[in-house]
Design a protein around this motif. Structure first.
Motif, PDB file in Angstrom:
ATOM      1  N   ASP A  17       0.840  -1.202   0.000  1.00 29.89           N
ATOM      2  CA  ASP A  17       0.000   0.000   0.000  1.00 29.89           C
ATOM      3  C   ASP A  17       0.873   1.250   0.000  1.00 29.89           C
ATOM      4  O   ASP A  17       1.740   1.417   0.863  1.00 29.89           O
ATOM      5  CB  ASP A  17      -0.908  -0.005   1.229  1.00 29.89           C
ATOM      6  CG  ASP A  17      -1.919   1.129   1.190  1.00 29.89           C
ATOM      7  OD1 ASP A  17      -2.417   1.441   0.095  1.00 29.89           O
ATOM      8  OD2 ASP A  17      -2.192   1.712   2.261  1.00 29.89           O
ATOM      9  N   GLY A  18       0.668   2.116  -0.980  1.00 27.14           N
ATOM     10  CA  GLY A  18       1.450   3.341  -1.086  1.00 27.14           C
ATOM     11  C   GLY A  18       2.795   3.159  -1.747  1.00 27.14           C
ATOM     12  O   GLY A  18       3.581   4.112  -1.833  1.00 27.14           O
ATOM     13  N   LEU A  19       3.068   1.952  -2.213  1.00 29.67           N
ATOM     14  CA  LEU A  19       4.359   1.662  -2.830  1.00 29.67           C
ATOM     15  C   LEU A  19       4.199   1.420  -4.333  1.00 29.67           C
ATOM     16  O   LEU A  19       3.103   1.144  -4.816  1.00 29.67           O
ATOM     17  CB  LEU A  19       5.005   0.433  -2.186  1.00 29.67           C
ATOM     18  CG  LEU A  19       5.153   0.427  -0.665  1.00 29.67           C
ATOM     19  CD1 LEU A  19       5.827  -0.851  -0.198  1.00 29.67           C
ATOM     20  CD2 LEU A  19       5.937   1.653  -0.202  1.00 29.67           C
ATOM     21  N   THR A  20       5.311   1.535  -5.046  1.00 28.40           N
ATOM     22  CA  THR A  20       5.351   1.219  -6.471  1.00 28.40           C
ATOM     23  C   THR A  20       6.379   0.118  -6.704  1.00 28.40           C
ATOM     24  O   THR A  20       7.494   0.182  -6.188  1.00 28.40           O
ATOM     25  CB  THR A  20       5.738   2.455  -7.307  1.00 28.40           C
ATOM     26  OG1 THR A  20       4.730   3.461  -7.159  1.00 28.40           O
ATOM     27  CG2 THR A  20       5.870   2.096  -8.780  1.00 28.40           C
TER      28      THR A  20
ATOM     29  N   ARG B 219      12.313   0.879  -0.617  1.00 31.50           N
ATOM     30  CA  ARG B 219      11.857   0.059   0.508  1.00 31.50           C
ATOM     31  C   ARG B 219      12.362  -1.373   0.408  1.00 31.50           C
ATOM     32  O   ARG B 219      12.764  -1.960   1.405  1.00 31.50           O
ATOM     33  CB  ARG B 219      10.315   0.064   0.568  1.00 31.50           C
ATOM     34  CG  ARG B 219       9.723   1.380   1.045  1.00 31.50           C
ATOM     35  CD  ARG B 219       9.896   1.567   2.540  1.00 31.50           C
ATOM     36  NE  ARG B 219       9.178   0.542   3.285  1.00 31.50           N
ATOM     37  CZ  ARG B 219       7.884   0.593   3.601  1.00 31.50           C
ATOM     38  NH1 ARG B 219       7.154   1.642   3.228  1.00 31.50           N
ATOM     39  NH2 ARG B 219       7.316  -0.372   4.277  1.00 31.50           N
TER      40      ARG B 219
ATOM     41  N   VAL C  39       9.520   0.998  -4.243  1.00 34.75           N
ATOM     42  CA  VAL C  39       9.794   2.329  -3.698  1.00 34.75           C
ATOM     43  C   VAL C  39       8.523   2.965  -3.152  1.00 34.75           C
ATOM     44  O   VAL C  39       7.405   2.603  -3.540  1.00 34.75           O
ATOM     45  CB  VAL C  39      10.408   3.248  -4.772  1.00 34.75           C
ATOM     46  CG1 VAL C  39      11.700   2.663  -5.312  1.00 34.75           C
ATOM     47  CG2 VAL C  39       9.422   3.516  -5.908  1.00 34.75           C
ATOM     48  N   GLU C  40       8.705   3.907  -2.257  1.00 36.57           N
ATOM     49  CA  GLU C  40       7.594   4.734  -1.790  1.00 36.57           C
ATOM     50  C   GLU C  40       7.314   5.803  -2.831  1.00 36.57           C
ATOM     51  O   GLU C  40       8.224   6.385  -3.400  1.00 36.57           O
ATOM     52  CB  GLU C  40       7.939   5.376  -0.452  1.00 36.57           C
ATOM     53  CG  GLU C  40       8.121   4.394   0.686  1.00 36.57           C
ATOM     54  CD  GLU C  40       8.386   5.087   2.011  1.00 36.57           C
ATOM     55  OE1 GLU C  40       8.000   6.262   2.146  1.00 36.57           O
ATOM     56  OE2 GLU C  40       8.982   4.458   2.901  1.00 36.57           O
ATOM     57  N   GLY C  41       6.025   6.083  -3.056  1.00 36.71           N
ATOM     58  CA  GLY C  41       5.652   7.094  -4.027  1.00 36.71           C
ATOM     59  C   GLY C  41       5.414   6.492  -5.399  1.00 36.71           C
ATOM     60  O   GLY C  41       5.190   5.289  -5.547  1.00 36.71           O
ATOM     61  N   ASN C  42       5.505   7.342  -6.414  1.00 39.99           N
ATOM     62  CA  ASN C  42       5.214   6.928  -7.786  1.00 39.99           C
ATOM     63  C   ASN C  42       6.206   7.578  -8.736  1.00 39.99           C
ATOM     64  O   ASN C  42       6.050   8.745  -9.117  1.00 39.99           O
ATOM     65  CB  ASN C  42       3.792   7.322  -8.169  1.00 39.99           C
ATOM     66  CG  ASN C  42       3.408   6.850  -9.567  1.00 39.99           C
ATOM     67  OD1 ASN C  42       4.199   6.225 -10.261  1.00 39.99           O
ATOM     68  ND2 ASN C  42       2.191   7.146  -9.971  1.00 39.99           N
TER      69      ASN C  42
ATOM     70  N   ASN D 193      13.500   6.431  -3.138  1.00 40.29           N
ATOM     71  CA  ASN D 193      12.814   6.110  -1.878  1.00 40.29           C
ATOM     72  C   ASN D 193      12.639   4.596  -1.755  1.00 40.29           C
ATOM     73  O   ASN D 193      11.528   4.074  -1.745  1.00 40.29           O
ATOM     74  CB  ASN D 193      11.453   6.815  -1.819  1.00 40.29           C
ATOM     75  CG  ASN D 193      11.569   8.322  -1.953  1.00 40.29           C
ATOM     76  OD1 ASN D 193      12.570   8.925  -1.564  1.00 40.29           O
ATOM     77  ND2 ASN D 193      10.533   8.944  -2.502  1.00 40.29           N
TER      78      ASN D 193
ATOM     79  N   ASP E  88      11.418   9.625  -6.961  1.00 44.16           N
ATOM     80  CA  ASP E  88      10.890   8.594  -6.055  1.00 44.16           C
ATOM     81  C   ASP E  88      11.621   7.261  -6.218  1.00 44.16           C
ATOM     82  O   ASP E  88      11.492   6.386  -5.353  1.00 44.16           O
ATOM     83  CB  ASP E  88       9.387   8.393  -6.292  1.00 44.16           C
ATOM     84  CG  ASP E  88       8.552   9.491  -5.662  1.00 44.16           C
ATOM     85  OD1 ASP E  88       9.100  10.271  -4.847  1.00 44.16           O
ATOM     86  OD2 ASP E  88       7.342   9.572  -5.970  1.00 44.16           O
TER      87      ASP E  88
END
Length: 419
Positions: free
Chosen positions: A43-46, A403, A388-391, A401, A398
């Motif tokens: 959730d919230g990740l790409t 994860r 990664v977080e974001g898009n 970012n 991003d």
């Protein structure tokens, strides 16, 4: 999910990995997931393909303090930097073959952690440029002489694509390419004074160019159309121009402090040493080479402007364009500099984030001929993923970012890579 093929991101997706491969991609809840599967909440990740750097040099380069010869500790640190930054495939495009080949084999055997590696072996050159051992000298265009050198690279070091370097003239290059093609090998060439014209690819049947700058002419759309018809690829290394003239220092100042892709992994004294000198100073040791080759042709500002414009022309024309960094030359840090290259594509050249990601993933895989194995998110390919977080399709930065990183279907313990 950004699939790396240029398609629009798909939301609400599950990605299933088993036995090192991508087994399924689809709407959440639609996949047949084993009961004992490990589940990571996205959730919230790409999720996107792992990145590929198609122009690197393992164990440093010509004239650095960690230069020349087998320095395994430095090589291992490079490998850690790449994985930490989500780079899961690299192409060592010129090196002492024992160093690059042994490093590749250590990673393949699972002894060292690192991205998958392809190597070019030594530079094929007509004069000694740089450190001893890096060049295979070609004093002749005799096919048997060239063939023997190519056979050694192919049979001993498993090289599929060799690299010709700065001084290789048209006559030698034509013979080298012909001998390579007879052996099912390819040739990629630098863009320097003796071969820095796109039309040389037409004369020599060269397979690709290792840089998108240092041309002896300002390239045009006609040049791009000719290269596209020939099927000649180009690897963009605009981040070199970002650092060689100190442009990044001028715009960003200290880009090391607080940069996790640099600070988290590299030995602190390396970072401290780099902070102790301006970016222009760190590049000065290379300027003698470039001044000798290009000083009477155009300025660094012109080279940089041409590199940006040429990349935009090539991408807009639909040419096969990959992404590289030439790390660790010119104050480029392994792993981190690839993210910088992507930012330059979007923010300075004006290429869309999705198209930029495509070049760093599936287009690079095509260039390296590993697209049947990696480079995109498709069922049956290896689980090489960057989460990664974001898009990044909206904000290319991003990609930093990070994860999670998956390499060959295995979740990388990124914490273990930090100091």
């Amino acid at each position: 999910v950004i699939d790396g093929l240029g398609n629009r991101p798909a939301t609400g997706q599950d990605v299933l990995i088993a036995d090192g491969k991508i087994q399924g991609v689809g709407r959440s809840g639609s996949l047949d997931v084993p009961a004992d599967a490990r589940v990571i909440d996205g959730d919230g990740l790409t999720v996107m393909p792992g990145l590929t750097d198609a122009h690197i040099h393992l164990s440093s380069g010509w004239r650095g303090p960690n230069d020349n010869g087998n320095r395994p500790v430095y090589v291992k640190w490079q490998l850690m930097n790449f994985l930490y930054a989500g780079v899961t495939q690299v192409y060592d495009i010129g090196n002492i073959p024992d160093v690059a080949g042994d490093t590749r084999d250590m990673v393949e055997a699972g002894i060292w952690m690192g991205p998958d590696i392809k190597i070019a072996g030594t530079y094929f050159e007509t004069a000694e440029v740089g450190a001893p051992g890096y060049a295979t000298l070609l004093p002749t265009n005799d096919p048997s002489h060239l063939g023997g050198k190519l056979d050694s690279m192919k049979n001993v070091y498993k090289v599929e694509m060799v690299k010709c370097h700065a001084g290789t003239n048209i006559q030698v290059l034509r013979a080298l390419v012909a001998a390579a093609h007879e052996r099912g090998m390819r040739v990629v060439c630098d863009l320097w004074q003796n071969n820095g014209d796109p039309w040389i690819a037409k004369v020599t049947k060269l397979d690709g160019y290792a840089h998108n700058m240092f041309m002896t002419t300002t390239p045009t759309l006609n040049d791009a159309a000719m290269l596209k018809e020939l099927g000649t690829f180009i690897i963009s290394t605009t981040v070199m121009m970002d650092t060689i003239g100190g442009y990044r220092v001028e715009t960003d100042g200290d880009f090391l402090t607080g940069n996790p892709l640099i600070e988290d992994v590299n030995p602190p004294h390396w970072v401290a040493q780099a902070l102790g000198q301006e970016g222009t100073d760190s590049a000065n040791r290379y300027m003698g080479v470039f001044d000798a080759l290009f000083g009477d042709q155009r300025t660094l500002d012109q080279f940089r402007s041409d590199a940006f414009a040429w990349t935009k022309i090539l991408v807009d024309n639909g040419n096969l364009v990959g992404v590289g960094t030439d790390t660790p030359y010119l104050n480029n840090w392994s792993g981190e500099s690839l993210h910088r290259e992507l930012e330059l594509w979007v923010n300075d050249i004006g290429i869309s984030p999705l198209r930029t990601i495509q070049s760093a993933t599936s287009e690079n895989a095509k260039i390296l001929k590993v697209d049947d194995r990696t480079g995109s998110i498709q069922v049956g390919l290896e689980g090489d993923l960057l989460v990664v977080e974001g898009n990044p399709a909206r904000d290319i930065s991003d990609t930093r970012n990070i994860r999670y990183v998956f390499n060959n279907g295995k979740l990388v313990d990124r914490e273990s890579l930090t100091h």
